[in-house]
Write a protein that holds these residues in place. Sequence first.
Motif, PDB file in Angstrom:
ATOM      1  N   ASN A  81      -1.434 -11.682   9.449  1.00 11.13           N
ATOM      2  CA  ASN A  81      -2.065 -11.256  10.255  1.00 11.13           C
ATOM      3  C   ASN A  81      -3.280  -9.519   9.817  1.00 11.13           C
ATOM      4  N   GLY A  82      -2.936  -9.521   8.963  1.00  7.52           N
ATOM      5  CA  GLY A  82      -3.221  -8.591   7.636  1.00  7.52           C
ATOM      6  C   GLY A  82      -2.939  -8.204   7.040  1.00  7.52           C
ATOM      7  N   PRO A  83      -4.020  -7.455   6.342  1.00 10.00           N
ATOM      8  CA  PRO A  83      -3.234  -6.686   4.843  1.00 10.00           C
ATOM      9  C   PRO A  83      -1.150  -5.939   5.326  1.00 10.00           C
ATOM     10  N   ILE A  84      -0.529  -5.900   4.662  1.00  8.26           N
ATOM     11  CA  ILE A  84       0.203  -4.501   4.453  1.00  8.26           C
ATOM     12  C   ILE A  84       1.240  -4.074   3.607  1.00  8.26           C
ATOM     13  N   ALA A  85       0.132  -3.959   2.412  1.00 12.87           N
ATOM     14  CA  ALA A  85       0.166  -2.998   1.024  1.00 12.87           C
ATOM     15  C   ALA A  85      -0.731  -1.693   1.885  1.00 12.87           C
ATOM     16  N   ASN A  86       0.686  -0.417   1.827  1.00 12.49           N
ATOM     17  CA  ASN A  86       0.043   0.853   2.219  1.00 12.49           C
ATOM     18  C   ASN A  86       0.400   1.949   1.671  1.00 12.49           C
ATOM     19  N   THR A  95       2.826   4.633   3.112  1.00 13.53           N
ATOM     20  CA  THR A  95       3.573   5.373   3.527  1.00 13.53           C
ATOM     21  C   THR A  95       4.870   4.832   3.894  1.00 13.53           C
ATOM     22  N   THR A  96       5.482   5.155   4.910  1.00 14.85           N
ATOM     23  CA  THR A  96       7.143   4.892   4.221  1.00 14.85           C
ATOM     24  C   THR A  96       6.968   3.246   5.708  1.00 14.85           C
ATOM     25  N   ASN A  97       6.269   3.301   6.154  1.00 11.24           N
ATOM     26  CA  ASN A  97       6.526   1.616   7.136  1.00 11.24           C
ATOM     27  C   ASN A  97       5.459   0.380   6.921  1.00 11.24           C
ATOM     28  N   THR A  98       5.533  -1.168   7.284  1.00 18.93           N
ATOM     29  CA  THR A  98       4.204  -1.697   7.201  1.00 18.93           C
ATOM     30  C   THR A  98       4.714  -2.311   8.752  1.00 18.93           C
ATOM     31  N   TRP A  99       3.803  -2.753   8.969  1.00 17.00           N
ATOM     32  CA  TRP A  99       3.672  -3.753  10.932  1.00 17.00           C
ATOM     33  C   TRP A  99       3.747  -5.355  10.531  1.00 17.00           C
TER      34      TRP A  99
END
Length: 310
Positions: A194-199, A201-205
């Motif tokens: 449902n979309g990229p999760i790499a970022n 920050t400390t959280n990914t959804w």
Amino acid sequence: MTGIQFGRLQDLPLREAWKHEALQFTPWLAENLDHLSEVIGIPLEMTGTEVAVDTFSADILARNPMDDSVVLIENQLETTDHTHLGQIMTYLAGLDAHTVVWIAPAFREPHLSAIRWLNEHTADGFSFFAVKARVVRIGNSPYAPIFEVVAKPNGWERQVREKERKSKQPDPNSELRFEFWSALADAKPALSRNGPIANRTTNTWVRLWDEPEINLSLYLSNNNCGCFLRGRRGGDAAVVHNALGAYGQAIVSATNATQWESSDSSHFAICRLDKQYNNRESWPAIIEWMGAEHDRFAAVVEQIMKGQTP
């Protein structure tokens, strides 16, 4: 004569727009935090509403993403009173808040004096705001909300600029987090459907269900990592509880969660793994654990939302 017709701006009682504080004003404000964010000068991300503290409930709990601090928002439809001031102090201690925003249509002078005293005498890092709320319209036009800061910390604009400057400075751990989330996405492609999760920050959804929106938040901290259920960004946490709360124990049993409800009722079914992401040797174990927890959560949530008994 210019031929131009002018209307008269009218101030209306807040109850013209919101009949009930908890049922109408608080939910509206939670969904429109950008109005408040603009006047106090900091970004706000909604965390929860009616957050329990002892026998009381804080109206809105938000997060300042510039420094990840907790923002407490207490709103009234009537002139300020001692009861709300006392509750604010209770919430301040119970919720570990560093910024307090008190919203009302009018402030009694003793309460403004209290806000000023707190800004002058509390430790660095604490900020207190008094924000006057107005509702105006011209003729039969739609209602328009107006927020006006009537008390704030000394040198607040300078503090905000300093926080913005620091938030833009490179974080030595941000690249490491981006590498980890990228590795997780490569190893577990289903998490990115449902979309990229790499970022950075400390959280990914990861989206588990669309309507009502239910997400699995994966997180990294200096001490451990984990995951928990939550609703849409800026949404009311009660949506998740209403959809899944009756099956909370079943969700805990189907996953590695230790409890169904968080202490502030903003996220649910909390799982933790005692491994640190800043140790690259732990990455394979963390990735496998997160992938397995995602699959467990996805399966049990799908069963519940499709009306099947988990």
